[in-house]
Design an enzyme around this catalytic site. Structure first.
Site, PDB file in Angstrom:
ATOM      1  N   CYS A 178     -26.874  67.845  27.782  1.00 55.40           N
ATOM      2  CA  CYS A 178     -27.182  68.811  28.998  1.00 55.40           C
ATOM      3  C   CYS A 178     -27.202  67.977  30.253  1.00 55.40           C
ATOM      4  CB  CYS A 178     -28.325  69.764  28.606  1.00 55.40           C
ATOM      5  SG  CYS A 178     -28.325  70.625  27.134  1.00 55.40           S
ATOM      6  N   ARG A 208     -21.664  63.183  30.721  1.00 54.13           N
ATOM      7  CA  ARG A 208     -22.927  63.452  29.871  1.00 54.13           C
ATOM      8  C   ARG A 208     -22.481  63.792  28.569  1.00 54.13           C
ATOM      9  NH1 ARG A 208     -27.899  62.688  32.275  1.00 54.13           N
ATOM     10  NH2 ARG A 208     -28.695  63.960  30.970  1.00 54.13           N
ATOM     11  N   TRP A 257     -24.834  70.932  25.949  1.00 52.20           N
ATOM     12  CA  TRP A 257     -24.912  70.455  24.635  1.00 52.20           C
ATOM     13  C   TRP A 257     -25.488  71.323  23.678  1.00 52.20           C
ATOM     14  CZ3 TRP A 257     -27.190  67.673  20.820  1.00 52.20           C
ATOM     15  CH2 TRP A 257     -26.123  66.717  20.056  1.00 52.20           C
ATOM     16  N   ASN A 266     -32.820  71.348  29.792  1.00 55.97           N
ATOM     17  CA  ASN A 266     -32.459  69.991  28.733  1.00 55.97           C
ATOM     18  C   ASN A 266     -33.601  69.820  27.993  1.00 55.97           C
ATOM     19  OD1 ASN A 266     -31.445  67.761  27.740  1.00 55.97           O
ATOM     20  ND2 ASN A 266     -31.364  66.655  29.722  1.00 55.97           N
ATOM     21  N   GLY A 267     -33.491  69.938  26.590  1.00 56.10           N
ATOM     22  CA  GLY A 267     -34.302  69.578  25.944  1.00 56.10           C
ATOM     23  C   GLY A 267     -34.695  70.659  24.714  1.00 56.10           C
ATOM     24  N   GLU A 291     -20.082  47.488  15.596  1.00 63.88           N
ATOM     25  CA  GLU A 291     -19.780  48.039  16.803  1.00 63.88           C
ATOM     26  C   GLU A 291     -18.234  48.534  16.821  1.00 63.88           C
ATOM     27  OE1 GLU A 291     -21.071  49.277  19.225  1.00 63.88           O
ATOM     28  OE2 GLU A 291     -19.751  49.121  21.044  1.00 63.88           O
ATOM     29  N   LYS A 315     -16.889  52.300  17.636  1.00 66.87           N
ATOM     30  CA  LYS A 315     -15.956  52.712  18.739  1.00 66.87           C
ATOM     31  C   LYS A 315     -14.986  53.530  18.174  1.00 66.87           C
ATOM     32  CE  LYS A 315     -17.918  52.298  21.626  1.00 66.87           C
ATOM     33  NZ  LYS A 315     -19.205  51.605  21.689  1.00 66.87           N
ATOM     34  N   GLU A 346     -15.711  57.222  17.307  1.00 62.23           N
ATOM     35  CA  GLU A 346     -16.429  58.143  18.196  1.00 62.23           C
ATOM     36  C   GLU A 346     -15.171  58.676  19.012  1.00 62.23           C
ATOM     37  OE1 GLU A 346     -19.373  56.727  20.767  1.00 62.23           O
ATOM     38  OE2 GLU A 346     -18.770  54.753  20.840  1.00 62.23           O
ATOM     39  N   HIS A 355     -18.089  45.945  -3.633  1.00 62.40           N
ATOM     40  CA  HIS A 355     -19.229  46.762  -4.674  1.00 62.40           C
ATOM     41  C   HIS A 355     -19.132  47.983  -4.478  1.00 62.40           C
ATOM     42  CE1 HIS A 355     -20.862  42.633  -5.618  1.00 62.40           C
ATOM     43  NE2 HIS A 355     -20.874  42.378  -4.273  1.00 62.40           N
ATOM     44  N   LYS A 374     -23.242  61.308  26.392  1.00 64.82           N
ATOM     45  CA  LYS A 374     -23.611  60.060  27.174  1.00 64.82           C
ATOM     46  C   LYS A 374     -25.000  59.747  27.034  1.00 64.82           C
ATOM     47  CE  LYS A 374     -22.415  56.225  29.211  1.00 64.82           C
ATOM     48  NZ  LYS A 374     -21.754  55.066  28.378  1.00 64.82           N
TER      49      LYS A 374
HETATM   50  C1  F6R Z   1     -21.767  54.550  21.532  1.00 68.79           C
HETATM   51  C2  F6R Z   1     -22.667  55.024  22.422  1.00 68.79           C
HETATM   52  C3  F6R Z   1     -24.199  55.297  21.842  1.00 68.79           C
HETATM   53  C4  F6R Z   1     -25.195  54.755  22.637  1.00 68.79           C
HETATM   54  C5  F6R Z   1     -26.524  55.252  22.372  1.00 68.79           C
HETATM   55  C6  F6R Z   1     -27.562  54.722  22.849  1.00 68.79           C
HETATM   56  O1  F6R Z   1     -20.518  54.100  22.363  1.00 68.79           O
HETATM   57  O2  F6R Z   1     -22.747  54.894  23.700  1.00 68.79           O
HETATM   58  O3  F6R Z   1     -24.291  55.096  20.331  1.00 68.79           O
HETATM   59  O4  F6R Z   1     -25.110  53.596  22.894  1.00 68.79           O
HETATM   60  O5  F6R Z   1     -26.442  56.929  22.065  1.00 68.79           O
HETATM   61  O6  F6R Z   1     -27.765  55.231  24.418  1.00 68.79           O
HETATM   62  P1  F6R Z   1     -28.466  54.419  25.396  1.00 68.79           P
HETATM   63  O7  F6R Z   1     -28.129  52.834  25.529  1.00 68.79           O
HETATM   64  O8  F6R Z   1     -28.292  55.012  26.835  1.00 68.79           O
HETATM   65  O9  F6R Z   1     -29.800  54.494  24.938  1.00 68.79           O
END
Ligand code: F6R
Length: 607
Positions: A2, A28, A74, A100-101, A480, A484, A487, A503, A602
């Site tokens: 949010c 975000r 969100w 937000n929360g 990682e 990527k 997502e 396994h 984000k």
């Molecule tokens: C993946 C991504 C998320 C963030 C995670 C932590 O591409 O962006 O997995 O890495 O939400 O976010 P931060 O680093 O802001 O604590």
């Protein structure tokens, strides 16, 4: 997650400023948006599910108003519909709230309000705030907010407008990000800096349990009991150019291509002219010889950066290191005390799971260090010590350059600690530090393979599943890489240690299933060759990512991606870039919204 924006100004530009702010907050992540303004002394509210464009298409920007709030939602409680979108309005149609929360005791409050005859229109937890505020309003927004806060349990960043109090916005925060922008004859509230940077660089970071009243030419901040307090403002140094696409089709590609510059900047700032890692006064109070363990706590991509950090700290600093997922940390009965240094890694510095974990570690007496990208973010203020990654604003939801900055920082930190603990000699330290100087050039060389990676992405775009395998630190890059891919391209991607697939999961390999084999560690190449053969024999489409020096894997690969022959320890920093590009081009090939993938936020500001 949010996003909140609020504006009080002299000119009647509230709608324009708020819509502009909401546009800047889009990154975000959200699924509906809304706005509330005071127009001719009355509350006017418009909200729409879906993209911000839906809201923009129904609201007139020439509406005259000097004050208002806006929100990108969100969804947590209640599906994304027009009705559940914020702002939420009180029973008497006077109070509008953006939040937000999560209000954890909302159900109890709702029941009480219902018993008093209040009708609810939405399924959200937030709506109770609007009704409660309207009921409690005594003419003073501060005492009303103090009373409101006492009734709510949970987390919140709140912005409230009230047509009975039409010259001010009142706001409050508890474990949700909220800043105040200070302008001339206008002031703002926002979830983060990009929303207001066009109008001001002077910002107050609201702390937990603080309340603020925003007027056109005055901002007053209060503690939880409503006592006026002094707050210093901070100047934001970066500008909007850094937060624009600068001709790139997506922020994600721009941010990946910024990685060489991010590495250079990190080395430029944290390695002094004498060639030593230099964190200034950050560790003044720490005797590293007395630290028995380092714990790294983070979420998502930052957690995977932490896994690379674990490897560096073990190798370079000879330190027992454990890495934990922030959302699990509190529930794992963590064994941390004053002999532990707990490092919290976060791009946004606002991830609530990481903030809560930090509080737990602090309560247990551990020393806490934040490694964050956003200046003044909550994590940096809550931790004993803070180091900033210098990646600049990261707008694309998928984290890319921040990961590179985090891992670079962890490498420097491991050398710094290693030298102080005498785990490595000065000569080893110098030699290992020297090795990182090729990194930015080598990442730059990855970009010469963009077309090849793009072509590969076109080949795998229709696939439902993809698997990533690696051993040792390559397995961490595999994680990682798979994250990527999932997502942003919505291809179901999982990662495994090289030896683990057989396994169980190997049962899922069918003709053409992509398996990305990451083999950057010289002594793992043979073993990875065997693992690659195992999947190949079952029909997998094998994509190998390795160093130029390791040609052995060509014999089994359907497609090869090469990185330069960097030192094994630094290979993760280089190998991640092609993985990011592969995910990026796959999402592009599928025509997806790369920078704003569905359901994602984000900055994850709820637990
Ligand atoms: C993946 C991504 C998320 C963030 C995670 C932590 O591409 O962006 O997995 O890495 O939400 O976010 P931060 O680093 O802001 O604590």
């Amino acid at each position: 997650m949010c996003g909140i924006i609020g504006y009080v100004g002299g000119a009647d530009k509230a709608v324009e400023v708020i819509l502009d702010g909401l546009t800047k907050l889009e990154y975000r992540g959200y699924d509906s948006a809304g706005i509330a303004i005071i127009e001719n002394g009355k509350l006017f509210v418009e909200k729409k599910s879906g993209r911000l464009e839906n809201l923009k298409s129904v609201i007139r920007t020439d509406k005259e108003s000097h004050l208002g709030i806006g929100h990108t939602r969100w969804a947590t409680h209640g599906v994304p519909t027009d009705v559940n979108a914020h702002p939420h309005v009180s029973f008497n149609n006077k109070v509008a709230v953006v939040h937000n929360g999560i209000i954890e005791n909302y159900a109890t409050i709702k029941e009480q309000l219902r018993a008093e005859g209040v009708c609810f229109t939405s399924d959200t937890d937030t709506e109770v705030i609007a009704h409660l505020y309207a009921k409690l309003f005594d003419g003073d927004p501060v005492t009303t907010m103090v009373a409101l806060k006492k009734k709510m349990r949970g987390t919140y960043a709140l912005g409230i407008v009230n047509s009975d109090d039409p010259e001010r916005i009142v706001c409050a925060r508890k474990e949700g990000p909220l800043i105040i922008g200070l302008g001339e004859d206008k002031n703002f509230i926002a979830s983060d800096v990009p929303a207001i940077l066009k109008y001001t660089r002077d910002v107050i970071f609201l702390d937990d349990d603080e309340i603020a009243v925003i007027e056109k030419d005055k901002v007053s901040v209060y503690d939880a009991e409503g006592r006026l307090i002094e707050k210093e403002s901070k100047k934001i140094e970066w500008d909007m150019d850094q937060a624009s696409k600068a001709g790139y089709p997506h922020f994600m590609l721009k941010e990946i291509e910024e990685e060489p510059a991010v590495v250079e900047k990190t080395l430029g700032i944290y390695v002094n002219p004498k060639g030593d890692v230099d964190f200034g006064e950050t560790f003044g109070k720490i005797d590293f010889e007395k630290i028995e363990q380092i714990d790294i706590v983070a979420c998502g991509t930052a957690y995977y950066a932490g896994l690379q950090g674990e490897y560096f700290l073990k190798k370079n600093a000879g330190l027992k290191t454990a890495v934990e997922i922030a959302s699990e940390f509190r529930y794992s009965d963590p064994f941390v005390d004053q002999k532990h240094l707990v490092i919290f890694i976060s791009q946004s510095g606002e991830t609530l799971d990481s903030i809560m974990a930090l509080k737990t570690a602090r309560e247990k007496g551990a020393k806490t260090l934040a490694i964050a990208n956003v200046l003044g973010s909550t994590i940096t203020r809550e931790a004993d010590m803070a180091l900033y990654t210098l990646a600049g604003p990261e707008i694309s939801v998928a984290s890319t350059k921040a990961y590179t900055a985090q891992v670079t920082m962890l490498y420097l930190l491991s050398l710094y600690v290693g030298l102080r603990r005498k785990a490595i000699t000065k000569a080893q330290y110098d030699q290992r530090l020297d090795k990182i100087y090729v990194l930015s050039e080598y990442i730059g060389n990855v970009f010469f393979q963009k077309e090849k990676i793009k072509a590969l992405a076109a080949e795998i775009r229709e696939k439902e599943h993809a698997f990533y395998i690696g051993r040792g630190i390559d397995e961490k890059i595999a994680r990682e890489g798979a994250l990527k891919m999932k997502e942003i391209s919505y291809v179901h991607a999982e990662s495994f240690p090289g030896g683990e697939l057989k396994h169980g999961t190997i049962a899922l390999i069918e003709q053409g299933t992509p398996v990305v084999v990451i083999a950057t560690q010289k002594d793992m190449v043979e073993k990875m060759l065997s693992n690659a053969k195992e999947v190949k024999a079952r029909g997998a489409f094998v994509i190998v990512l390795t160093k130029k020096a390791c040609k052995e894997l060509e014999e089994v690969a359907d497609r090869m991606i090469y990185i330069d022959d960097i030192d094994d320890m630094l290979a993760p920093l280089l190998a991640v870039t092609p993985m990011q590009l592969l995910a990026y081009y796959t999402a592009c090939a599928k025509g997806l919204d790369v920078d704003k993938p569905r359901n994602l936020a984000k900055s994850v500001t709820v637990e």
